[in-house]
Design an enzyme around this catalytic site. Structure first.
Site, mmCIF file in Angstrom:
data_model
loop_
_atom_site.group_PDB
_atom_site.id
_atom_site.type_symbol
_atom_site.label_atom_id
_atom_site.label_comp_id
_atom_site.label_asym_id
_atom_site.label_seq_id
_atom_site.Cartn_x
_atom_site.Cartn_y
_atom_site.Cartn_z
ATOM 1 N N GLU A 115 -76.676 -10.729 38.692
ATOM 2 C CA GLU A 115 -77.611 -10.425 40.792
ATOM 3 C C GLU A 115 -78.292 -11.242 40.588
ATOM 4 O O GLU A 115 -78.862 -11.742 39.700
ATOM 5 C CB GLU A 115 -78.023 -9.113 40.805
ATOM 6 C CG GLU A 115 -78.990 -9.128 42.005
ATOM 7 C CD GLU A 115 -80.665 -8.508 42.359
ATOM 8 O OE1 GLU A 115 -81.277 -8.151 43.208
ATOM 9 O OE2 GLU A 115 -80.760 -8.552 41.011
ATOM 10 N N ASP A 135 -79.301 -7.045 36.406
ATOM 11 C CA ASP A 135 -80.565 -7.345 37.241
ATOM 12 C C ASP A 135 -81.005 -8.706 37.353
ATOM 13 O O ASP A 135 -82.136 -8.453 36.126
ATOM 14 C CB ASP A 135 -81.209 -6.088 36.871
ATOM 15 C CG ASP A 135 -82.645 -5.921 38.117
ATOM 16 O OD1 ASP A 135 -82.218 -5.892 39.496
ATOM 17 O OD2 ASP A 135 -83.599 -6.446 38.114
#
Length: 615
Positions: A308, A271
């Site tokens: 990401e 993330d």
């Protein structure tokens, strides 16, 4: 004796936490360099077991009476009870005792070798909202539905334990423990086992850029957290501390291995990788990529690393031997936001500005819009040639896209069913990796709002105020607060049969076409020619290799009064909007008209007989 700070990288996860050793008992190891005395308290006794402290800050003890299923706390220099930083399970939540977990499991996936990046069609889901029960056991019952859809990989939003009964997952504090809300570690292993038996890969979203604000006890044990770096979401890991950085890095690298080895996961999606602050060289994410590559080779199965990144990072998927980071793929939100800017030009769901038509034209033509690296964010890119997009992940909606809308609305609710299907065609039949968000394949009507369940009233209020502050462009008065239980309960997607059957059939057909022509080696960047007419909202992708041509014509935009566009298309119609002229013909050799948000896909084995031109 070999230990956590001196072992081979691929063995890191075997030295932290409570590790059962059969009849010998359980070995407890915790890194707490600032503590003089760590005591172990077993639930039901004995208490006050003092771990032996080493000069390296590791505290260790082999306890013969401790067995899997037993629960325990640590006390740091006589302080209050604390869960294990590397707890394998928190059955009573992040404030409760840790539980010793037996990593042994009757796996039935010996023949499973993982997936190649090129074979990915990803389905992102939240375990709590995917089924009525919200558990991994219940999720197994929906796997056949995903197989029927044609996806090849499930990507789970974070499962690491966080405070409360429900959470998006990005407030995790017990990184080694799957959330008790979803089931036990054995249940989670059974889910992965069941997926592999159906030839589905399982990817996991992990958060290494910050820790959640409630239940975060790492700082009590030592300098796990940075006093130099900060994030808007919580405290940042201490990756680059000159004294303790190595141990902190090893703690997080051990977590990477933990999920891959002990849960047989096929990859991790890291993330907000651009928010992982680290001033050392190599950057910690580069070390993660190296470690996973070694582990993948050691295990004999393909394990993928996905980043990401908020913008396209040219270094991220570049090989380390060429100076890159070495990840396999990265999210490219430029596609999503460019589509949205074209369909809803007066709205923005992102801090970056996206222009109607122009940015979608650039993304379809060249691959992306914004560019930057881990240590240098640059902004808009001026491109004159196409990048290889086979390592980019495109979506038309994901948890952020939907959840950042105050009402949690989905694309078809904002732009209509035809626009949704047209966008899906452009995504799935591009060379990039397509990713669906749970329920989009049947146009789920359920909202997916942001939700948390913190117990601290001040934290709850901070979340509410933070959402309003982070997205001031929205009217939040009509929405449900993220702390309201309804935000979670209404997110459950329900049965596919209750959704739009036409959309589900559309998605199955698109994925089948993608898989067919990927297998044939046609649906790739090197075979692609792009032609756009943004003033008409028309995007043509033609794949040519040898004697084969696949033509994808998509008209997508907000101007529903625009005149039809005439196309000259020859070849067999594989898929088209229902009222496209001549769509029923096996071979159409006459012009066809595309109205707004209509699609046509045609295939010809003879390049001389397949043309698609704007007339």
């Amino acid at each position: 004796m070999t230990d956590f700070l001196n072992c081979e990288w691929t063995e890191l996860h075997r030295f932290l936490g409570a590790i059962p050793h059969g009849a010998k008992g359980t070995e407890f190891t915790v890194w707490a360099p600032g503590a003089t005395r760590i005591e172990l308290e077993l639930d039901g006794g004995p208490h006050g077991i003092v771990l032996t402290r080493g000069d390296d800050g590791l505290h260790k003890a082999l306890v013969p009476d401790a067995q899997p299923g037993d629960r325990y706390f640590y006390r740091i220099d006589g302080g209050p009870p604390r869960p294990d930083p590397a707890s394998r399970f928190q059955p009573q939540g992040v404030h409760g005792p840790s539980e010793i977990v037996d990593p042994q499991f009757a796996w039935a996936d010996d023949n499973w070798k993982g997936l190649r990046r090129e074979d990915l069609v990803i389905y992102e889901l939240h375990l709590g909202a995917f089924t009525t029960q919200g558990t991994v056991s219940a999720a197994i019952d929906r796997l056949d539905e995903l197989v029927d859809l044609g996806v090849s990989a499930v990507e789970l939003m974070p499962v690491a334990a966080s405070a409360g009964k429900w959470n998006w997952g990005y407030d995790g504090v017990a990184f080694f423990s799957p959330s008790e809300a979803f089931g036990s570690p054995a249940d989670f292993r059974q889910f992965v086992n069941a997926a592999h038996q159906r030839s589905l890969a399982v990817l996991l979203d992990v958060v290494y850029n910050h820790l959640g604000p409630e239940g975060n006890y790492l700082g009590d044990f030592g300098p796990y957290l940075s006093d130099k770096h900060h994030t808007v979401w919580g405290e940042a890991p201490n990756f680059d501390d000159p004294t303790h950085g190595d141990a902190v890095r090893r703690f997080f690298l051990a977590n990477v291995l933990h999920w891959i080895d002990e849960y047989h996961l096929d990859g991790l999606r890291v993330d907000a990788i651009h928010c992982m602050k680290d001033d050392r060289d190599p950057h910690v994410v580069s070390e993660m990529a190296s470690l996973v590559r070694q582990t993948s080779e050691s295990l004999g199965r393909n394990v993928l690393m996905i980043a990401e990144s908020n913008v396209y990072d040219p270094e991220m998927t570049q090989l380390q031997s060429e100076g890159g980071i070495g990840f396999d793929a990265m999210w490219c939100d430029d596609f999503l936001h460019s589509v949205f800017a074209t369909l809803r030009p007066d709205e923005q769901l992102c801090h970056r500005t996206y222009r109607r038509r122009k940015d979608l034209e650039q993304t379809v033509q060249y691959g992306y819009v914004y560019e930057g690296t881990l240590r240098k964010q640059r902004g808009r890119a001026r491109l004159d040639s196409r990048v290889k997009t086979h390592g980019l992940i495109y979506s038309i909606q994901n948890h952020d896209f939907i959840g950042n809308h105050p009402l949690g609305l989905r694309l078809h609710q904002l732009a209509g069913h035809e626009a949704h299907r047209a966008a899906a065609c452009l995504m799935i039949l591009s060379p990039a990796i397509p990713m669906l968000f749970m329920g989009e394949e049947f146009a789920c009507e359920k909202p997916f709002r942001f939700f948390v369940d913190f117990s601290d009233p001040q934290l709850r209020q901070a979340v509410v105020e933070g959402r309003r502050r982070e997205y001031p462009q929205h009217d939040w008065e009509a929405g449900i607060l993220p702390t309201d239980p309804q935000a979670f309960l209404e997110a459950k997607i329900g049965d596919a049969d209750a959704g739009n059957s036409e959309t589900r059939h559309w998605y199955r057909s698109l994925i089948a076409i993608r898989n067919r022509f990927r297998t044939r080696g046609l649906l790739v960047d090197s075979c692609l020619q792009v032609k756009t007419a943004p003033e008409s909202d028309l995007y043509l992708m033609r794949y040519r290799r040898g004697s084969e041509v696949l033509t994808v014509a998509v008209r997508i935009g907000a101007d529903m009064e625009a005149a039809p566009v005439e196309l000259g298309v020859e070849g067999a119609m594989l898929l088209c909007s229902s009222d496209v002229a001549h769509a029923g013909n096996e071979q159409s050799r006459q012009p066809v008209e595309l109205r707004m948000n209509q699609v046509l896909v045609a295939y010809s084995p003879d390049p001389e007989s397949s043309q698609a031109d704007i007339r």
